[in-house]
Write an enzyme that holds these catalytic residues in place. Structure first.
Site, PDB file in Angstrom:
ATOM      1  CG  ASP A 228      -9.353  15.947  22.432  1.00 35.54           C
ATOM      2  OD1 ASP A 228      -8.558  15.002  22.577  1.00 35.54           O
ATOM      3  OD2 ASP A 228     -10.573  15.795  22.227  1.00 35.54           O
ATOM      4  CG  HIS A 362     -10.586   9.556  28.427  1.00 34.99           C
ATOM      5  ND1 HIS A 362     -11.440   8.672  27.797  1.00 34.99           N
ATOM      6  CD2 HIS A 362     -10.147  10.408  27.449  1.00 34.99           C
ATOM      7  CE1 HIS A 362     -11.520   8.966  26.514  1.00 34.99           C
ATOM      8  NE2 HIS A 362     -10.744  10.011  26.272  1.00 34.99           N
TER       9      HIS A 362
END
EC number: 1.11.1.-
Length: 510
Positions: A228, A362
């Site tokens: 991330d 996403h």
């Protein structure tokens, strides 16, 4: 992982002492660390050095000693506590805030050099009801979503009501949040104990959430396993852009700075503060893994590829737009390359081709890049969240079901900074993530974000509402897959304002 984080400076650790507020000068020059309290995974962009940041800030007039440290740093915390509170005695609270809490607040500049980092970094933010309690009800910040709070807009964010919300977030009873970050939980707990001792009965605890980076080689990865924090934007006046990284005006994240379209509606004391959107997002990891295993036929039996196409990156962080068929760890760990893509390729038909990155992925739903022409520069956030909760247990993995034991809940303590929530977090969630037709103009509708998207609004706000997703099968872009399980469940949240240090001293403490 890099063995060092930031170089130690002796003479250029911070901006000149003359530039510091008076309350800051006495303690910031004292070296307290020899190792950073932040993490720095290879895949994530480096922070600027103190000298680089000072030079960049001077070019646009930013005062990094007055901006709270969490806003521009991104997803680099090791251990972090979110301590939510209500103000019980405003007079006493303001007195303590000025005399004892303010010297504990950590600025951006402090975090950029190990020698000036505190043992535990502390930031502080207030909800609208918190500002009201401090006597600032008449001085609105020019943001209607902040003013009304997150609870009243839960359904507009795709939440199936608020039955899953942590009770403390239901309503408007939370007045503020302390964000405490360090390299050990003991440090965090010690600093929190000190703050509670200082504030005494002037506050009451509403809720707390402990976050921490995942262990060992999973540091920097969220609980589904994906690296991330790769694609946060570069900020003019703070960081230097890497290839493919958007360079944005500071006013998109800091109130009343260049690029803040609502500057005229801000009170003067709000300058260099930022609006913080907090969400506790439970991640149902066993259910996600089961979906990948059960539906691997979509990607010729490759469950990892299916997950990568849903996310838009492999677990390493390598983007599927550049590595469409197999993971590439070297690409993932190279910040000069791992963000340098825009979803276009020679001979691609942009309205139909999903062979590299699905329209619904996403990272494409939340950052469409060249799907916009010209590139979108208005709807961005700086993400600064951290995982919370333990690793998946053997029992959960074998049963493919998340435990109902509250102590085993895991997910993401989501934090997003922006100067306008309606253009930032809320816009992205409502208009992109949960919109089955976004990005517009595609021959096959993209569907809803398969990771965090919700279709509850179209199904009487029922949990696990079926949501359509296209592009998961790289050989047939017209295939629509219906997801019947929510892999991410909102546990609630709130909107906060993270003020400048000078605003804490000169306005909130008065």
């Amino acid at each position: 992982m890099r063995l060092t984080y930031l170089p130690l400076f002796a003479g250029i650790a911070i901006q000149s002492a003359s530039a510091l507020p008076d309350f800051f000068k006495s303690s910031v020059l004292k070296p307290r660390r020899t190792n950073s309290l932040l993490i720095n995974p290879d895949a994530q962009p480096d922070l600027p050095t103190a000298q680089q940041a000072s030079t960049a800030a001077a070019s646009v007039g930013l005062n990094l000693t007055d901006i709270q440290g969490d806003i521009l740093i991104g997803m680099k915390k090791n251990k972090e506590m979110f301590f939510f509170f209500s103000i019980a005695d405003a007079t006493a609270f303001k007195s303590h805030l000025d005399s004892a809490i303010l010297p504990l607040i950590t600025s951006t500049q402090q975090l950029l050099t190990v020698a000036t980092q505190p043992t535990t970094a502390v930031n502080l933010a207030f909800s609208q009801t918190g500002l009201n309690a401090l006597g600032l009800a008449s001085q609105g910040l020019g943001d209607s979503l902040f003013a009304s709070g997150q609870f009243s807009g839960a359904e507009s964010l795709g939440d199936p009501g608020t039955s899953n919300w942590v009770q403390a977030f239901a309503g408007t009873g939370i007045h503020g949040v302390f964000l405490l970050a360090s390299d050990t939980i003991d440090n965090v707990n010690a600093e929190l104990s000190q703050i509670q001792s200082i504030l005494g009965t002037s506050i009451t605890e509403a809720y707390r959430l402990q976050g921490e980076a995942r262990p060992d080689d999973q540091q920097g990865h969220e609980h589904f396993g994906f690296m991330d924090g790769i694609s946060n934007p570069a900020i003019d006046g703070f960081s230097t852009a890497l290839p493919g990284q958007a360079v944005l005006s500071p006013g998109l994240f800091l109130l009343a700075e260049d690029g803040d379209g609502s500057s005229s509606s801000r009170p003067s004391w709000a300058k260099d503060g930022s609006l913080l959107a907090f969400r506790q997002l439970q991640q149902r990891v066993p259910e996600f893994n089961k979906f990948l295993a059960d539906n691997a036929a979509l990607t010729q039996g490759n469950a990892d590829l299916l997950g990568a196409r849903m996310m838009g990156r492999w677990k390493s962080g390598a983007p599927v737009d550049l590595a469409p068929t197999a993971d590439d760890v070297d690409l993932a760990n190279d910040p000069q390359r791992n963000n340098n893509f825009n979803f276009t390729h020679p001979d691609f038909t942009e309205t139909t081709d999903q062979t590299h990155c699905p329209f619904s992925a996403h990272i494409r739903k939340t950052n469409p890049r060249s799907d916009f022409n010209p590139l979108n520069t208005a709807n961005h956030i700086i993400r600064a969240g951290i995982p919370y909760g333990p690793e998946v247990t053997d029992a959960e993995a074998s049963s493919n079901t998340s435990s109902t034991d509250a102590s085993l809940e895991r997910g993401l303590a989501f934090v997003a900074y922006q100067s306008n929530i309606g253009n930032g977090f809320a816009f992205i969630q409502q208009n992109w993530v949960d919109n089955a037709n976004f990005f517009f103009g595609k021959t096959t509708p993209p569907g809803i974000d398969p990771i965090i998207g919700s279709n509850a609004a179209q199904n009487n706000f029922a949990p696990n509402s079926p949501r359509p997703v296209s592009g998961l099968d790289p050989t047939d872009s017209t295939t629509i897959v219906t997801l019947n399980t929510d892999f991410v469940v909102s546990r609630g949240g709130e909107y906060f304002f993270s003020p400048s240090l000078s605003a804490i001293q000169n306005t909130l403490s008065v």
